[in-house]
Design a protein around this motif. Structure first.
Motif, PDB file in Angstrom:
ATOM      1  N   THR A 142      29.229  -1.326  -9.118  1.00 23.94           N
ATOM      2  CA  THR A 142      30.536  -1.810  -8.657  1.00 23.94           C
ATOM      3  C   THR A 142      30.707  -3.307  -8.852  1.00 23.94           C
ATOM      4  O   THR A 142      31.815  -3.814  -8.724  1.00 23.94           O
ATOM      5  N   GLY A 143      29.623  -4.003  -9.142  1.00 23.65           N
ATOM      6  CA  GLY A 143      29.698  -5.448  -9.344  1.00 23.65           C
ATOM      7  C   GLY A 143      29.834  -6.225  -8.043  1.00 23.65           C
ATOM      8  O   GLY A 143      30.344  -7.345  -8.036  1.00 23.65           O
ATOM      9  N   ASP A 144      29.382  -5.661  -6.938  1.00 28.54           N
ATOM     10  CA  ASP A 144      29.475  -6.303  -5.625  1.00 28.54           C
ATOM     11  C   ASP A 144      28.314  -7.282  -5.454  1.00 28.54           C
ATOM     12  O   ASP A 144      27.227  -6.908  -5.023  1.00 28.54           O
ATOM     13  N   MET A 145      28.550  -8.539  -5.792  1.00 25.88           N
ATOM     14  CA  MET A 145      27.490  -9.545  -5.788  1.00 25.88           C
ATOM     15  C   MET A 145      27.021  -9.902  -4.377  1.00 25.88           C
ATOM     16  O   MET A 145      25.838 -10.141  -4.165  1.00 25.88           O
ATOM     17  N   ASP A 146      27.921  -9.933  -3.408  1.00 25.58           N
ATOM     18  CA  ASP A 146      27.519 -10.252  -2.031  1.00 25.58           C
ATOM     19  C   ASP A 146      26.562  -9.194  -1.493  1.00 25.58           C
ATOM     20  O   ASP A 146      25.541  -9.514  -0.880  1.00 25.58           O
ATOM     21  N   SER A 147      26.911  -7.948  -1.725  1.00 23.55           N
ATOM     22  CA  SER A 147      26.055  -6.854  -1.285  1.00 23.55           C
ATOM     23  C   SER A 147      24.721  -6.878  -2.027  1.00 23.55           C
ATOM     24  O   SER A 147      23.659  -6.655  -1.430  1.00 23.55           O
ATOM     25  N   LEU A 148      24.765  -7.184  -3.306  1.00 21.81           N
ATOM     26  CA  LEU A 148      23.539  -7.250  -4.103  1.00 21.81           C
ATOM     27  C   LEU A 148      22.616  -8.361  -3.613  1.00 21.81           C
ATOM     28  O   LEU A 148      21.402  -8.161  -3.515  1.00 21.81           O
ATOM     29  N   ASN A 149      23.174  -9.504  -3.268  1.00 21.97           N
ATOM     30  CA  ASN A 149      22.363 -10.600  -2.724  1.00 21.97           C
ATOM     31  C   ASN A 149      21.687 -10.194  -1.421  1.00 21.97           C
ATOM     32  O   ASN A 149      20.512 -10.500  -1.201  1.00 21.97           O
ATOM     33  N   GLN A 150      22.412  -9.522  -0.553  1.00 24.61           N
ATOM     34  CA  GLN A 150      21.835  -9.066   0.717  1.00 24.61           C
ATOM     35  C   GLN A 150      20.738  -8.033   0.474  1.00 24.61           C
ATOM     36  O   GLN A 150      19.688  -8.054   1.122  1.00 24.61           O
ATOM     37  N   LEU A 151      20.978  -7.144  -0.493  1.00 25.60           N
ATOM     38  CA  LEU A 151      19.975  -6.130  -0.808  1.00 25.60           C
ATOM     39  C   LEU A 151      18.711  -6.759  -1.386  1.00 25.60           C
ATOM     40  O   LEU A 151      17.597  -6.291  -1.112  1.00 25.60           O
ATOM     41  N   LEU A 152      18.861  -7.815  -2.152  1.00 26.77           N
ATOM     42  CA  LEU A 152      17.686  -8.511  -2.684  1.00 26.77           C
ATOM     43  C   LEU A 152      16.867  -9.143  -1.568  1.00 26.77           C
ATOM     44  O   LEU A 152      15.628  -9.130  -1.604  1.00 26.77           O
ATOM     45  N   LYS A 153      17.543  -9.680  -0.555  1.00 26.95           N
ATOM     46  CA  LYS A 153      16.832 -10.235   0.601  1.00 26.95           C
ATOM     47  C   LYS A 153      16.096  -9.125   1.362  1.00 26.95           C
ATOM     48  O   LYS A 153      14.948  -9.313   1.781  1.00 26.95           O
ATOM     49  N   ASP A 154      16.764  -7.980   1.531  1.00 26.32           N
ATOM     50  CA  ASP A 154      16.123  -6.835   2.192  1.00 26.32           C
ATOM     51  C   ASP A 154      14.910  -6.368   1.400  1.00 26.32           C
ATOM     52  O   ASP A 154      13.869  -6.037   1.978  1.00 26.32           O
ATOM     53  N   GLU A 155      15.063  -6.369   0.094  1.00 22.97           N
ATOM     54  CA  GLU A 155      13.966  -5.948  -0.777  1.00 22.97           C
ATOM     55  C   GLU A 155      12.758  -6.878  -0.629  1.00 22.97           C
ATOM     56  O   GLU A 155      11.621  -6.418  -0.546  1.00 22.97           O
ATOM     57  N   GLN A 156      13.010  -8.173  -0.553  1.00 19.41           N
ATOM     58  CA  GLN A 156      11.920  -9.131  -0.382  1.00 19.41           C
ATOM     59  C   GLN A 156      11.202  -8.917   0.945  1.00 19.41           C
ATOM     60  O   GLN A 156       9.966  -9.026   1.021  1.00 19.41           O
ATOM     61  N   ALA A 157      11.947  -8.606   1.989  1.00 17.89           N
ATOM     62  CA  ALA A 157      11.339  -8.342   3.296  1.00 17.89           C
ATOM     63  C   ALA A 157      10.457  -7.093   3.229  1.00 17.89           C
ATOM     64  O   ALA A 157       9.356  -7.063   3.798  1.00 17.89           O
ATOM     65  N   HIS A 158      10.944  -6.065   2.529  1.00 13.47           N
ATOM     66  CA  HIS A 158      10.152  -4.846   2.379  1.00 13.47           C
ATOM     67  C   HIS A 158       8.863  -5.127   1.612  1.00 13.47           C
ATOM     68  O   HIS A 158       7.792  -4.636   1.989  1.00 13.47           O
ATOM     69  N   VAL A 159       8.970  -5.881   0.559  1.00 14.91           N
ATOM     70  CA  VAL A 159       7.793  -6.181  -0.259  1.00 14.91           C
ATOM     71  C   VAL A 159       6.756  -6.958   0.556  1.00 14.91           C
ATOM     72  O   VAL A 159       5.553  -6.697   0.451  1.00 14.91           O
ATOM     73  N   ALA A 160       7.207  -7.876   1.385  1.00 17.13           N
ATOM     74  CA  ALA A 160       6.279  -8.633   2.236  1.00 17.13           C
ATOM     75  C   ALA A 160       5.573  -7.687   3.212  1.00 17.13           C
ATOM     76  O   ALA A 160       4.353  -7.785   3.423  1.00 17.13           O
ATOM     77  N   GLY A 161       6.308  -6.778   3.815  1.00 17.15           N
ATOM     78  CA  GLY A 161       5.716  -5.798   4.730  1.00 17.15           C
ATOM     79  C   GLY A 161       4.743  -4.867   4.030  1.00 17.15           C
ATOM     80  O   GLY A 161       3.668  -4.556   4.560  1.00 17.15           O
ATOM     81  N   ILE A 162       5.102  -4.441   2.838  1.00 20.23           N
ATOM     82  CA  ILE A 162       4.221  -3.560   2.060  1.00 20.23           C
ATOM     83  C   ILE A 162       2.937  -4.283   1.699  1.00 20.23           C
ATOM     84  O   ILE A 162       1.840  -3.717   1.773  1.00 20.23           O
ATOM     85  N   SER A 163       3.052  -5.537   1.326  1.00 19.04           N
ATOM     86  CA  SER A 163       1.875  -6.323   0.970  1.00 19.04           C
ATOM     87  C   SER A 163       0.927  -6.438   2.161  1.00 19.04           C
ATOM     88  O   SER A 163      -0.298  -6.286   2.020  1.00 19.04           O
ATOM     89  N   GLN A 164       1.486  -6.674   3.334  1.00 16.00           N
ATOM     90  CA  GLN A 164       0.673  -6.776   4.547  1.00 16.00           C
ATOM     91  C   GLN A 164      -0.023  -5.444   4.855  1.00 16.00           C
ATOM     92  O   GLN A 164      -1.214  -5.413   5.175  1.00 16.00           O
ATOM     93  N   LEU A 165       0.723  -4.352   4.757  1.00 19.30           N
ATOM     94  CA  LEU A 165       0.147  -3.032   5.019  1.00 19.30           C
ATOM     95  C   LEU A 165      -0.921  -2.670   3.988  1.00 19.30           C
ATOM     96  O   LEU A 165      -1.928  -2.034   4.323  1.00 19.30           O
TER      97      LEU A 165
END
Length: 164
Positions: free
Chosen positions: A33-56
């Motif tokens: 859809t080209g929703d850049m605001d939503s994509l930016n937020q999803l990238l931040k969520d993705e980074q948080a997930h990756v940090a949690g996965i790395s810790q686990l």
């Protein structure tokens, strides 16, 4: 020593990867859809997930190392669940570990495929933007003022006569 801690870590890793997979699905829709605001937020969520996965993952490696040491096996640099499976005595524990490992591997494979799709969609979007920009920008050979068309006094003709 039991494998309960390893099983819990594998289950948590699977849950976090499934959550990351949901983020990847949402990213696909945001890219479409080209929703850049939503994509930016999803990238931040993705980074948080990756940090949690790395810790686990670090926690899982420590638990595998502890399990192997308790069994009298020297751990390797990268302790794996496959190594635990080779050294597990009971069939029930092997079955539980195999099921948890296979669930995680399936989730990881699905996540990899979704990320590949997102990468291809992003590349296509970039190609479309570049094509549009190329269509809007004039080419240098289409301009009315190129160096070859500028005419000035030639070197053969001079307006100043030095003999006068």
């Amino acid at each position: 020593m039991s494998i309960d801690n390893i099983l819990q870590s594998l289950t948590k890793l699977d849950m976090l990867h499934k959550s990351l997979l949901e983020v990847a699905y949402k990213k696909t829709e945001a890219i479409k859809t080209g929703d850049m605001d939503s994509l930016n937020q999803l990238l931040k969520d993705e980074q948080a997930h990756v940090a949690g996965i790395s810790q686990l993952e670090q926690q899982r490696q420590a638990e595998v190392t502890d399990y192997l040491r308790a069994k009298g096996i020297a751990p390797t640099d990268n302790p794996t669940v496959a190594l635990v499976l080779e050294n597990t005595n009971t069939d029930e524990e092997k079955a539980q570990l195999t099921k948890a490992r296979n669930n995680l591997l399936l989730t990881l494979d699905t996540l990899k495929n979704q990320n590949d799709l997102n990468q291809k969609l992003t590349f296509q979007s970039l190609q479309f933007v570049n094509m549009t920009l190329d269509m809007l920008r004039p080419k240098t050979d289409q301009m009315n003022y190129s160096k070859t068309e500028v005419k000035g006094p030639s070197k053969d003709k001079t307006y100043f006569d030095s003999q006068a």
